[in-house]
Design a protein around this motif. Structure first.
Motif, PDB file in Angstrom:
ATOM      1  N   LEU A  53      -5.797  -0.445 -11.147  1.00 47.87           N
ATOM      2  CA  LEU A  53      -4.374  -0.373 -12.017  1.00 47.87           C
ATOM      3  C   LEU A  53      -3.177   0.026 -10.919  1.00 47.87           C
ATOM      4  O   LEU A  53      -3.398   1.160 -10.403  1.00 47.87           O
ATOM      5  CB  LEU A  53      -4.530   0.393 -13.064  1.00 47.87           C
ATOM      6  CG  LEU A  53      -5.466   0.213 -14.132  1.00 47.87           C
ATOM      7  CD1 LEU A  53      -5.980   1.358 -15.332  1.00 47.87           C
ATOM      8  CD2 LEU A  53      -5.309  -1.139 -14.913  1.00 47.87           C
ATOM      9  N   LEU A  54      -2.087  -0.444 -11.272  1.00 47.39           N
ATOM     10  CA  LEU A  54      -0.700   0.309 -10.587  1.00 47.39           C
ATOM     11  C   LEU A  54       0.531  -0.139 -11.739  1.00 47.39           C
ATOM     12  O   LEU A  54       0.325  -1.027 -12.449  1.00 47.39           O
ATOM     13  CB  LEU A  54      -0.702  -0.711  -9.455  1.00 47.39           C
ATOM     14  CG  LEU A  54      -1.211  -0.140  -7.978  1.00 47.39           C
ATOM     15  CD1 LEU A  54      -0.927  -1.269  -6.761  1.00 47.39           C
ATOM     16  CD2 LEU A  54      -0.646   1.226  -7.690  1.00 47.39           C
ATOM     17  N   PRO A  55       1.291   0.649 -11.906  1.00 47.26           N
ATOM     18  CA  PRO A  55       2.520   0.574 -12.769  1.00 47.26           C
ATOM     19  C   PRO A  55       3.178  -0.753 -12.201  1.00 47.26           C
ATOM     20  O   PRO A  55       3.173  -0.967 -11.174  1.00 47.26           O
ATOM     21  CB  PRO A  55       3.182   1.681 -12.356  1.00 47.26           C
ATOM     22  CG  PRO A  55       2.299   2.930 -11.815  1.00 47.26           C
ATOM     23  CD  PRO A  55       1.160   2.307 -11.244  1.00 47.26           C
ATOM     24  N   GLY A  56       3.520  -1.290 -13.234  1.00 46.47           N
ATOM     25  CA  GLY A  56       4.425  -2.810 -13.023  1.00 46.47           C
ATOM     26  C   GLY A  56       3.485  -3.934 -12.792  1.00 46.47           C
ATOM     27  O   GLY A  56       4.075  -5.080 -12.588  1.00 46.47           O
ATOM     28  N   VAL A  57       2.148  -3.620 -12.670  1.00 48.65           N
ATOM     29  CA  VAL A  57       1.313  -4.892 -12.237  1.00 48.65           C
ATOM     30  C   VAL A  57       0.356  -5.401 -13.717  1.00 48.65           C
ATOM     31  O   VAL A  57      -0.147  -4.447 -13.932  1.00 48.65           O
ATOM     32  CB  VAL A  57       0.475  -4.704 -11.046  1.00 48.65           C
ATOM     33  CG1 VAL A  57      -0.657  -5.831 -10.962  1.00 48.65           C
ATOM     34  CG2 VAL A  57       1.108  -4.491  -9.689  1.00 48.65           C
ATOM     35  N   PRO A  58       0.765  -6.590 -14.070  1.00 49.29           N
ATOM     36  CA  PRO A  58       0.009  -6.708 -15.323  1.00 49.29           C
ATOM     37  C   PRO A  58      -1.459  -7.333 -15.269  1.00 49.29           C
ATOM     38  O   PRO A  58      -1.802  -8.376 -15.683  1.00 49.29           O
ATOM     39  CB  PRO A  58       1.007  -7.864 -15.893  1.00 49.29           C
ATOM     40  CG  PRO A  58       1.758  -8.545 -14.554  1.00 49.29           C
ATOM     41  CD  PRO A  58       1.956  -7.541 -13.562  1.00 49.29           C
ATOM     42  N   LEU A  95       0.915  -1.400   0.068  1.00 49.28           N
ATOM     43  CA  LEU A  95       0.071  -0.173   0.108  1.00 49.28           C
ATOM     44  C   LEU A  95       0.897   1.046   0.002  1.00 49.28           C
ATOM     45  O   LEU A  95       0.405   2.192  -0.639  1.00 49.28           O
ATOM     46  CB  LEU A  95      -0.789   0.096   1.209  1.00 49.28           C
ATOM     47  CG  LEU A  95      -2.147  -1.131   1.112  1.00 49.28           C
ATOM     48  CD1 LEU A  95      -2.775  -1.259   2.510  1.00 49.28           C
ATOM     49  CD2 LEU A  95      -3.173  -0.477   0.122  1.00 49.28           C
ATOM     50  N   ARG A  96       1.847   1.122   0.676  1.00 48.88           N
ATOM     51  CA  ARG A  96       2.897   2.318   0.473  1.00 48.88           C
ATOM     52  C   ARG A  96       3.482   2.608  -0.608  1.00 48.88           C
ATOM     53  O   ARG A  96       3.491   3.843  -1.178  1.00 48.88           O
ATOM     54  CB  ARG A  96       4.019   2.257   1.992  1.00 48.88           C
ATOM     55  CG  ARG A  96       4.886   3.469   1.878  1.00 48.88           C
ATOM     56  CD  ARG A  96       6.126   3.186   2.675  1.00 48.88           C
ATOM     57  NE  ARG A  96       5.557   3.114   4.198  1.00 48.88           N
ATOM     58  CZ  ARG A  96       5.773   4.069   4.806  1.00 48.88           C
ATOM     59  NH1 ARG A  96       6.141   5.283   4.603  1.00 48.88           N
ATOM     60  NH2 ARG A  96       5.526   3.784   6.363  1.00 48.88           N
ATOM     61  N   ASP A  97       3.719   1.629  -1.382  1.00 48.20           N
ATOM     62  CA  ASP A  97       4.334   1.685  -2.492  1.00 48.20           C
ATOM     63  C   ASP A  97       3.167   1.912  -3.657  1.00 48.20           C
ATOM     64  O   ASP A  97       3.776   2.769  -4.605  1.00 48.20           O
ATOM     65  CB  ASP A  97       5.014   0.409  -3.000  1.00 48.20           C
ATOM     66  CG  ASP A  97       6.183  -0.243  -2.251  1.00 48.20           C
ATOM     67  OD1 ASP A  97       6.724   0.554  -1.560  1.00 48.20           O
ATOM     68  OD2 ASP A  97       6.423  -1.540  -2.332  1.00 48.20           O
ATOM     69  N   GLY A  98       1.889   1.520  -3.487  1.00 42.30           N
ATOM     70  CA  GLY A  98       1.141   2.136  -4.099  1.00 42.30           C
ATOM     71  C   GLY A  98       0.800   3.600  -4.193  1.00 42.30           C
ATOM     72  O   GLY A  98       0.459   4.261  -5.155  1.00 42.30           O
ATOM     73  N   PHE A  99       0.802   4.276  -2.928  1.00 41.85           N
ATOM     74  CA  PHE A  99       0.540   5.762  -2.677  1.00 41.85           C
ATOM     75  C   PHE A  99       1.484   6.439  -3.353  1.00 41.85           C
ATOM     76  O   PHE A  99       1.305   7.442  -3.905  1.00 41.85           O
ATOM     77  CB  PHE A  99       0.449   6.057  -1.377  1.00 41.85           C
ATOM     78  CG  PHE A  99      -0.839   5.732  -0.572  1.00 41.85           C
ATOM     79  CD1 PHE A  99      -2.066   6.665  -1.202  1.00 41.85           C
ATOM     80  CD2 PHE A  99      -1.189   4.699   0.273  1.00 41.85           C
ATOM     81  CE1 PHE A  99      -3.263   6.338  -0.440  1.00 41.85           C
ATOM     82  CE2 PHE A  99      -2.407   4.682   1.004  1.00 41.85           C
ATOM     83  CZ  PHE A  99      -3.365   5.361   0.563  1.00 41.85           C
ATOM     84  N   SER A 100       2.738   5.692  -3.410  1.00 42.11           N
ATOM     85  CA  SER A 100       4.058   6.529  -4.128  1.00 42.11           C
ATOM     86  C   SER A 100       3.847   6.651  -5.732  1.00 42.11           C
ATOM     87  O   SER A 100       4.529   7.566  -6.045  1.00 42.11           O
ATOM     88  CB  SER A 100       5.289   5.955  -3.681  1.00 42.11           C
ATOM     89  OG  SER A 100       5.438   4.614  -4.370  1.00 42.11           O
ATOM     90  N   ASP A 116      -0.452   7.757  -8.582  1.00 49.24           N
ATOM     91  CA  ASP A 116      -0.843   8.974  -9.346  1.00 49.24           C
ATOM     92  C   ASP A 116      -0.151   8.793 -10.759  1.00 49.24           C
ATOM     93  O   ASP A 116      -0.699   9.899 -11.566  1.00 49.24           O
ATOM     94  CB  ASP A 116      -0.325  10.148  -8.538  1.00 49.24           C
ATOM     95  CG  ASP A 116      -1.540  10.510  -7.518  1.00 49.24           C
ATOM     96  OD1 ASP A 116      -2.264   9.733  -7.492  1.00 49.24           O
ATOM     97  OD2 ASP A 116      -0.940  11.427  -6.816  1.00 49.24           O
ATOM     98  N   SER A 117       0.792   8.075 -11.110  1.00 50.03           N
ATOM     99  CA  SER A 117       1.364   7.959 -12.571  1.00 50.03           C
ATOM    100  C   SER A 117       0.717   7.052 -13.333  1.00 50.03           C
ATOM    101  O   SER A 117       0.901   7.378 -14.711  1.00 50.03           O
ATOM    102  CB  SER A 117       2.828   7.543 -12.326  1.00 50.03           C
ATOM    103  OG  SER A 117       2.741   6.075 -11.984  1.00 50.03           O
ATOM    104  N   VAL A 118      -0.409   6.345 -12.975  1.00 48.96           N
ATOM    105  CA  VAL A 118      -1.370   5.489 -13.842  1.00 48.96           C
ATOM    106  C   VAL A 118      -2.172   6.648 -14.659  1.00 48.96           C
ATOM    107  O   VAL A 118      -2.775   7.665 -13.965  1.00 48.96           O
ATOM    108  CB  VAL A 118      -2.422   4.887 -13.254  1.00 48.96           C
ATOM    109  CG1 VAL A 118      -3.266   4.031 -14.108  1.00 48.96           C
ATOM    110  CG2 VAL A 118      -1.414   3.677 -12.467  1.00 48.96           C
TER     111      VAL A 118
END
Length: 304
Positions: free
Chosen positions: A57-62, A23-28, A31-33
């Motif tokens: 959606l999250l960067p790096g998660v396929p 979750l911490r990684d996701g908050f960081s 916003d770039s999605v």
């Protein structure tokens, strides 16, 4: 084949420390999605509402998630539904997950993270609304910082007593009493009338309110929100629900050090999240990965 992960499966594969990390990684990075998450809600001709969160959606998660919930405040559990985890390559339905469990974990632990990042040094925690999300808030916060005492209030005296017994706390009779005793106040209710006003609080306290996820819900009064540093998880989504003023920052901005958050010991701070679709993906992806590795869950062929 689709992996079915029921409540028991999810409680086996989910761990607070791992979930807090993702979750911490996701908050960081969320916003770039380039595609914004959406929250779709409708009233029903029944005593509840229907909600969908799309897409997670999250960067790096396929992969991505679609969540569909029934929210009936008078039922136990009050939230029931499913999270669909789809492959981002071909849309394959990788997994179906119990949404009540994932939602309680991601909501409670994201709130614990926000609380930890915004709260001052006080160690007395107060809980108003002793349900599943409060349970995860307290567990998550305990993994992040020490606690000296806990006080709890709920509309159900039995539920409050059980919660206090599990966490070594004591029961109080009103929300105002909780605010009077606690340095950190966690609210997770269905209230449509403010439970706390500015006069019930003191400088330096922190408040996390989970009751702003639908229009008309309001746990904290307007005068308290005006006097506090107000942090949300998403400006656009909170604009249409229970938060009554423009927020000062998002938790993503705090995590990325783009906003300082609390700056003095006397600041009142409020974290008022509505819940983001990417949070469903963060926990669903972590749960799916561990379940796959350890052979947990049941596989079904929905096309058979």
């Amino acid at each position: 084949m689709t992996l079915l992960l029921a409540r028991g499966d999810l409680e086996t594969v989910l761990e607070p420390a791992t979930c807090l990390d993702v979750l911490r990684d996701g908050f960081s990075v969320a916003d770039s999605v380039p595609i914004a998450g959406q929250r779709v809600r409708t009233d029903l001709p029944f005593p509840g509402t229907a909600t969908a969160l799309i897409p997670g959606l999250l960067p790096g998660v396929p992969a991505y998630t679609v969540k569909v919930n029934a929210k009936f405040p008078g039922a136990r559990p009050a939230l029931r539904g499913v999270i669909c985890l789809h492959s981002g390559t071909d849309g394959e339905l990788l997994a179906l997950l119990d949404s009540a469990t994932v939602t309680a974990w991601r909501t409670g632990l994201a709130a614990a993270l926000g609380t930890h990042l915004l709260a001052g040094r006080g160690e007395v925690v107060g809980v108003i609304g002793a349900g599943a999300q409060a349970e995860l808030m307290v567990r998550g916060l305990g993994a992040l910082r020490p606690r000296s005492a806990l006080v709890v209030q709920d509309t159900s005296a039995d539920r409050a007593a059980e919660f206090a017994a599990r966490h070594g706390g004591r029961v109080l009779s009103s929300a105002a009493e909780v605010a009077g005793a606690a340095d950190i106040v966690l609210t997770a209710t269905w209230s449509r009338e403010p439970l706390l006003h500015l006069k019930d609080t003191r400088p330096g306290q922190h408040f996390t309110s989970l009751g702003v996820d639908e229009p008309g819900k309001a746990e904290l009064a307007a005068d308290l929100l005006e006097a506090a540093l107000l942090v949300v998880d998403d400006r656009e989504l909170t604009a249409g629900v229970g938060v009554l003023r423009r927020p000062d920052a998002t938790l993503g901005e705090i995590v990325r050090s783009e906003h300082p958050g609390r700056t003095t010991d006397g600041d009142r701070t409020v974290y008022a999240p509505v819940g983001m679709p990417w949070q469903d993906l963060a926990l669903a992806w972590a749960a799916y990965g561990r379940a796959e590795r350890e052979g947990i869950g049941r596989r079904v062929d929905l096309l058979a």
